[in-house]
Write a protein that holds these residues in place. Structure first.
Motif, PDB file in Angstrom:
ATOM      1  N   ILE A   1      -3.479   2.764  -3.978  1.00  0.00           N
ATOM      2  CA  ILE A   1      -2.521   3.822  -3.224  1.00  0.00           C
ATOM      3  C   ILE A   1      -3.642   4.538  -2.070  1.00  0.00           C
ATOM      4  N   ALA A   2      -3.525   5.047  -1.412  1.00  0.00           N
ATOM      5  CA  ALA A   2      -4.020   5.771  -0.631  1.00  0.00           C
ATOM      6  C   ALA A   2      -3.639   7.666  -0.159  1.00  0.00           C
ATOM      7  N   PRO A   3      -3.945   8.200  -0.521  1.00  0.00           N
ATOM      8  CA  PRO A   3      -3.428   9.433   0.310  1.00  0.00           C
ATOM      9  C   PRO A   3      -3.587   9.618   1.265  1.00  0.00           C
ATOM     10  N   ASP A   4      -4.452   9.255   2.567  1.00  0.00           N
ATOM     11  CA  ASP A   4      -3.994   9.607   3.661  1.00  0.00           C
ATOM     12  C   ASP A   4      -4.056   8.048   4.471  1.00  0.00           C
ATOM     13  N   LEU A   5      -3.243   7.480   5.677  1.00  0.00           N
ATOM     14  CA  LEU A   5      -3.535   6.135   6.140  1.00  0.00           C
ATOM     15  C   LEU A   5      -4.304   5.928   7.050  1.00  0.00           C
ATOM     16  N   LEU A   6      -4.962   6.928   7.478  1.00  0.00           N
ATOM     17  CA  LEU A   6      -6.061   7.038   8.060  1.00  0.00           C
ATOM     18  C   LEU A   6      -7.406   6.464   7.183  1.00  0.00           C
ATOM     19  N   ASP A   7      -7.484   7.509   6.825  1.00  0.00           N
ATOM     20  CA  ASP A   7      -8.641   7.500   5.857  1.00  0.00           C
ATOM     21  C   ASP A   7      -9.110   5.900   5.333  1.00  0.00           C
ATOM     22  N   PHE A   8      -7.524   5.267   5.314  1.00  0.00           N
ATOM     23  CA  PHE A   8      -7.411   3.524   4.298  1.00  0.00           C
ATOM     24  C   PHE A   8      -8.030   3.044   5.580  1.00  0.00           C
TER      25      PHE A   8
ATOM     26  N   VAL B   1       0.955  -0.844   0.203  1.00  0.00           N
ATOM     27  CA  VAL B   1      -0.030  -0.258   0.124  1.00  0.00           C
ATOM     28  C   VAL B   1       0.971   1.295   0.355  1.00  0.00           C
ATOM     29  N   LEU B   2       1.132   2.225  -0.993  1.00  0.00           N
ATOM     30  CA  LEU B   2       1.746   3.664  -1.420  1.00  0.00           C
ATOM     31  C   LEU B   2       0.359   4.036  -0.511  1.00  0.00           C
TER      32      LEU B   2
END
Length: 220
Positions: free
Chosen positions: A202-209, A185-186
């Motif tokens: 691909i996730a802009p933000d870890l917390l949201d993912f 996961v990037l």
């Protein structure tokens, strides 16, 4: 829907992954590294920055490049460049909640130094979320993305990489993880570096993912 129900080991890079890049901690470390290279090599700041980028591309870290080309004290380097204030980091209670609900074990896998990692995790408030923290000292100063360092990390904690997920902000550090069978996961945009099919998500933000994950069928 992202299915990570097979995952029982969760591996996280630290800097610009566990906290948003916008909080600016790595900019402080970067400035210290640049100043160190200026002093150690005798270059002006612009040339030192170019050399540092070359070392990152060729060796994985500035330290590894310096060790390969100059005579320096690695312990002094690690202490000096990581001696930065943590004021810009925001405690992350929501991240704690999401990390603690992940089924299985959780680890930090960082190219940073031990003392620095301890300070970052303490400032974020996430220390108790992890079953282990693997730092550059644990890797005998051989940084990610060296495959040997990944193997050393896996052997240290004894997990099946095919049941592991690795979260990282640097695309090329995900390549050996994928080759070993991890789900990759990037986090973020990859710093403008090339992406590839070794990146599963691909996730802009870890917390949201993490917040969006469900685990009703997750591995125990």
């Amino acid at each position: 829907m992202i299915d990570l129900s097979h995952v029982s080991t969760w591996v996280f890079d630290m800097d610009d992954t566990l906290y948003p890049r916008e909080q600016g901690l790595m900019q402080l470390v970067q400035a210290r590294i640049n100043a160190y290279v200026v002093e150690a090599v005798g270059l002006d700041p612009v040339a030192a920055r170019l050399l540092q980028r070359q070392f990152l591309d060729e060796h994985g870290t500035t330290l590894a490049g310096l060790m390969a080309n100059y005579t320096i004290d690695p312990a002094h380097f690690l202490h000096d460049v990581h001696d930065v204030p943590m004021d810009s980091l925001e405690p992350a209670p929501r991240l704690v909640e999401q990390l603690m609900r992940l089924p299985g074990r959780r680890f930090v896998f960082t190219n940073g130094a031990r003392d620095y990692a301890d300070r970052v995790l303490d400032r974020l408030g996430v220390t108790a979320c992890f079953d282990g923290v693997f730092t550059i000292e644990d890797a005998d100063l051989t940084p990610k993305p060296a495959p040997s360092t990944f193997r050393h990390f896996i052997e240290r904690y004894g997990f099946d990489p095919h049941r592991a997920a690795f979260f990282e902000d640097t695309p090329r550090n995900l390549e050996p993880a994928k080759a070993l069978g991890m789900t990759t996961v990037l986090i973020g945009d990859g710093h403008g570096k090339p992406l590839g099919d070794h990146i599963d998500h691909i996730a802009p933000d870890l917390l949201d993912f993490l917040t969006d994950l469900t685990f009703k069928d997750a591995a125990a």
